[in-house]
Design a protein around this motif. Sequence first.
Motif, PDB file in Angstrom:
ATOM      1  N   ALA A  75       0.681  17.137  -1.948  1.00 27.41           N
ATOM      2  CA  ALA A  75       1.569  15.989  -1.818  1.00 27.41           C
ATOM      3  C   ALA A  75       1.242  15.175  -0.569  1.00 27.41           C
ATOM      4  CB  ALA A  75       3.023  16.453  -1.777  1.00 27.41           C
ATOM      5  N   TYR A  76       0.962  15.850   0.537  1.00 30.11           N
ATOM      6  CA  TYR A  76       0.623  15.152   1.777  1.00 30.11           C
ATOM      7  C   TYR A  76      -0.674  14.371   1.628  1.00 30.11           C
ATOM      8  CZ  TYR A  76      -0.788  14.291   6.581  1.00 30.11           C
ATOM      9  OH  TYR A  76      -1.210  13.687   7.731  1.00 30.11           O
ATOM     10  N   GLU A  77      -1.695  15.010   1.065  1.00 29.90           N
ATOM     11  CA  GLU A  77      -2.977  14.337   0.874  1.00 29.90           C
ATOM     12  C   GLU A  77      -2.833  13.140  -0.067  1.00 29.90           C
ATOM     13  OE1 GLU A  77      -5.478  17.514  -0.486  1.00 29.90           O
ATOM     14  OE2 GLU A  77      -5.874  18.235   1.548  1.00 29.90           O
ATOM     15  N   GLY A  78      -2.043  13.312  -1.119  1.00 27.70           N
ATOM     16  CA  GLY A  78      -1.801  12.206  -2.047  1.00 27.70           C
ATOM     17  C   GLY A  78      -1.076  11.053  -1.375  1.00 27.70           C
ATOM     18  N   PHE A  79      -0.088  11.381  -0.528  1.00 24.49           N
ATOM     19  CA  PHE A  79       0.674  10.354   0.178  1.00 24.49           C
ATOM     20  C   PHE A  79      -0.217   9.579   1.136  1.00 24.49           C
ATOM     21  CE2 PHE A  79       3.173   9.078   3.900  1.00 24.49           C
ATOM     22  CZ  PHE A  79       4.024   8.172   3.303  1.00 24.49           C
ATOM     23  N   VAL A  80      -1.015  10.287   1.910  1.00 21.93           N
ATOM     24  CA  VAL A  80      -1.911   9.621   2.870  1.00 21.93           C
ATOM     25  C   VAL A  80      -2.906   8.728   2.128  1.00 21.93           C
ATOM     26  CG1 VAL A  80      -3.741  10.007   4.578  1.00 21.93           C
ATOM     27  CG2 VAL A  80      -1.642  11.353   4.672  1.00 21.93           C
ATOM     28  N   GLY A  81      -3.445   9.221   1.044  1.00 24.82           N
ATOM     29  CA  GLY A  81      -4.369   8.415   0.247  1.00 24.82           C
ATOM     30  C   GLY A  81      -3.698   7.176  -0.327  1.00 24.82           C
ATOM     31  N   GLU A  82      -2.479   7.337  -0.791  1.00 24.94           N
ATOM     32  CA  GLU A  82      -1.748   6.205  -1.364  1.00 24.94           C
ATOM     33  C   GLU A  82      -1.392   5.168  -0.312  1.00 24.94           C
ATOM     34  OE1 GLU A  82      -0.136   4.039  -4.538  1.00 24.94           O
ATOM     35  OE2 GLU A  82      -1.452   5.775  -4.507  1.00 24.94           O
ATOM     36  N   VAL A  83      -0.973   5.607   0.854  1.00 25.27           N
ATOM     37  CA  VAL A  83      -0.650   4.670   1.936  1.00 25.27           C
ATOM     38  C   VAL A  83      -1.900   3.894   2.352  1.00 25.27           C
ATOM     39  CG1 VAL A  83       0.052   4.537   4.362  1.00 25.27           C
ATOM     40  CG2 VAL A  83       1.357   5.929   2.771  1.00 25.27           C
ATOM     41  N   THR A  84      -3.027   4.565   2.407  1.00 23.40           N
ATOM     42  CA  THR A  84      -4.291   3.892   2.738  1.00 23.40           C
ATOM     43  C   THR A  84      -4.621   2.846   1.681  1.00 23.40           C
ATOM     44  OG1 THR A  84      -5.095   5.873   3.848  1.00 23.40           O
ATOM     45  CG2 THR A  84      -6.749   4.253   3.187  1.00 23.40           C
ATOM     46  N   LYS A  85      -4.482   3.220   0.429  1.00 25.65           N
ATOM     47  CA  LYS A  85      -4.771   2.297  -0.666  1.00 25.65           C
ATOM     48  C   LYS A  85      -3.827   1.094  -0.631  1.00 25.65           C
ATOM     49  CE  LYS A  85      -5.459   2.195  -5.657  1.00 25.65           C
ATOM     50  NZ  LYS A  85      -5.464   2.992  -6.895  1.00 25.65           N
ATOM     51  N   LEU A  86      -2.536   1.339  -0.380  1.00 22.91           N
ATOM     52  CA  LEU A  86      -1.582   0.239  -0.309  1.00 22.91           C
ATOM     53  C   LEU A  86      -1.884  -0.691   0.861  1.00 22.91           C
ATOM     54  CD1 LEU A  86       1.761   2.036  -1.217  1.00 22.91           C
ATOM     55  CD2 LEU A  86       0.489   0.387  -2.605  1.00 22.91           C
ATOM     56  N   GLY A  87      -2.307  -0.124   1.980  1.00 25.95           N
ATOM     57  CA  GLY A  87      -2.694  -0.944   3.127  1.00 25.95           C
ATOM     58  C   GLY A  87      -3.842  -1.869   2.776  1.00 25.95           C
ATOM     59  N   GLU A  88      -4.812  -1.342   2.055  1.00 24.28           N
ATOM     60  CA  GLU A  88      -5.948  -2.157   1.618  1.00 24.28           C
ATOM     61  C   GLU A  88      -5.503  -3.239   0.637  1.00 24.28           C
ATOM     62  OE1 GLU A  88      -8.572   0.814   0.042  1.00 24.28           O
ATOM     63  OE2 GLU A  88      -9.190   1.498   2.039  1.00 24.28           O
ATOM     64  N   MET A  89      -4.564  -2.891  -0.242  1.00 26.43           N
ATOM     65  CA  MET A  89      -4.070  -3.864  -1.208  1.00 26.43           C
ATOM     66  C   MET A  89      -3.289  -4.990  -0.510  1.00 26.43           C
ATOM     67  SD  MET A  89      -2.935  -1.388  -4.376  1.00 26.43           S
ATOM     68  CE  MET A  89      -2.630  -2.693  -5.579  1.00 26.43           C
ATOM     69  N   TYR A  90      -2.489  -4.642   0.495  1.00 28.79           N
ATOM     70  CA  TYR A  90      -1.763  -5.665   1.255  1.00 28.79           C
ATOM     71  C   TYR A  90      -2.741  -6.588   1.985  1.00 28.79           C
ATOM     72  CZ  TYR A  90       3.050  -4.018   0.665  1.00 28.79           C
ATOM     73  OH  TYR A  90       4.284  -3.702   0.153  1.00 28.79           O
ATOM     74  N   THR A  91      -3.773  -6.012   2.562  1.00 26.93           N
ATOM     75  CA  THR A  91      -4.777  -6.808   3.268  1.00 26.93           C
ATOM     76  C   THR A  91      -5.467  -7.761   2.308  1.00 26.93           C
ATOM     77  OG1 THR A  91      -5.146  -5.028   4.855  1.00 26.93           O
ATOM     78  CG2 THR A  91      -6.872  -6.686   4.666  1.00 26.93           C
ATOM     79  N   GLU A  92      -5.836  -7.263   1.155  1.00 23.59           N
ATOM     80  CA  GLU A  92      -6.505  -8.100   0.155  1.00 23.59           C
ATOM     81  C   GLU A  92      -5.574  -9.205  -0.343  1.00 23.59           C
ATOM     82  OE1 GLU A  92      -9.738  -9.444  -1.685  1.00 23.59           O
ATOM     83  OE2 GLU A  92      -9.731  -7.688  -0.389  1.00 23.59           O
ATOM     84  N   ALA A  93      -4.297  -8.897  -0.541  1.00 21.91           N
ATOM     85  CA  ALA A  93      -3.334  -9.917  -0.982  1.00 21.91           C
ATOM     86  C   ALA A  93      -3.194 -11.013   0.073  1.00 21.91           C
ATOM     87  CB  ALA A  93      -1.972  -9.273  -1.264  1.00 21.91           C
ATOM     88  N   ALA A  94      -3.152 -10.623   1.332  1.00 23.32           N
ATOM     89  CA  ALA A  94      -3.048 -11.616   2.407  1.00 23.32           C
ATOM     90  C   ALA A  94      -4.294 -12.498   2.461  1.00 23.32           C
ATOM     91  CB  ALA A  94      -2.832 -10.913   3.746  1.00 23.32           C
ATOM     92  N   LYS A  95      -5.462 -11.889   2.300  1.00 19.70           N
ATOM     93  CA  LYS A  95      -6.707 -12.674   2.293  1.00 19.70           C
ATOM     94  C   LYS A  95      -6.726 -13.664   1.126  1.00 19.70           C
ATOM     95  CE  LYS A  95      -9.726  -9.260   4.489  1.00 19.70           C
ATOM     96  NZ  LYS A  95     -10.859  -8.334   4.262  1.00 19.70           N
ATOM     97  N   ASP A  96      -6.310 -13.187  -0.053  1.00 23.20           N
ATOM     98  CA  ASP A  96      -6.288 -14.055  -1.225  1.00 23.20           C
ATOM     99  C   ASP A  96      -5.289 -15.199  -1.059  1.00 23.20           C
ATOM    100  OD1 ASP A  96      -8.215 -12.494  -2.420  1.00 23.20           O
ATOM    101  OD2 ASP A  96      -6.812 -11.414  -3.730  1.00 23.20           O
ATOM    102  N   ALA A  97      -4.169 -14.917  -0.418  1.00 21.68           N
ATOM    103  CA  ALA A  97      -3.160 -15.954  -0.193  1.00 21.68           C
ATOM    104  C   ALA A  97      -3.635 -16.981   0.827  1.00 21.68           C
ATOM    105  CB  ALA A  97      -1.848 -15.330   0.267  1.00 21.68           C
ATOM    106  N   TYR A  98      -4.498 -16.582   1.734  1.00 20.76           N
ATOM    107  CA  TYR A  98      -4.994 -17.493   2.768  1.00 20.76           C
ATOM    108  C   TYR A  98      -6.170 -18.351   2.289  1.00 20.76           C
ATOM    109  CZ  TYR A  98      -7.007 -19.202   7.108  1.00 20.76           C
ATOM    110  OH  TYR A  98      -7.514 -20.008   8.082  1.00 20.76           O
ATOM    111  N   LYS A  99      -6.910 -17.855   1.296  1.00 18.15           N
ATOM    112  CA  LYS A  99      -8.115 -18.555   0.835  1.00 18.15           C
ATOM    113  C   LYS A  99      -7.884 -20.038   0.516  1.00 18.15           C
ATOM    114  CE  LYS A  99     -10.924 -14.770  -0.840  1.00 18.15           C
ATOM    115  NZ  LYS A  99     -11.440 -14.059  -2.002  1.00 18.15           N
TER     116      LYS A  99
END
Length: 110
Positions: A75-99
Amino acid sequence: MFNNFEDIQKLGKDNMDVMMESFGAMTKGMQAIASEVADFQKKSFEEGSSAMEKLVSAKSLDKAFETHSEYVKTAYEGFVGEVTKLGEMYTEAAKDAYKPYEGVMAKVSK
């Protein structure tokens, strides 16, 4: 700067188009994030239920502790992986919104 009313209207329309494109990109990103979170929650619930079944059916205290430890680690490993993935998704969404604004900024800086 502005020669006539038509120039002002065109600028307003261009700015509105850029803003709507940006909002569209951000909305698309947020929908992807919401879908990812829902999928993760479903998966986590299923894994938790499975772990609880194993824990209840454990024949010994040692087996119960082993089952619990495995679940917590997974569960811990899954949570850390998911938080990392969500962070990347937020970053990508911000980049796309700024383009859409990059073109406007290039025009302004000239």
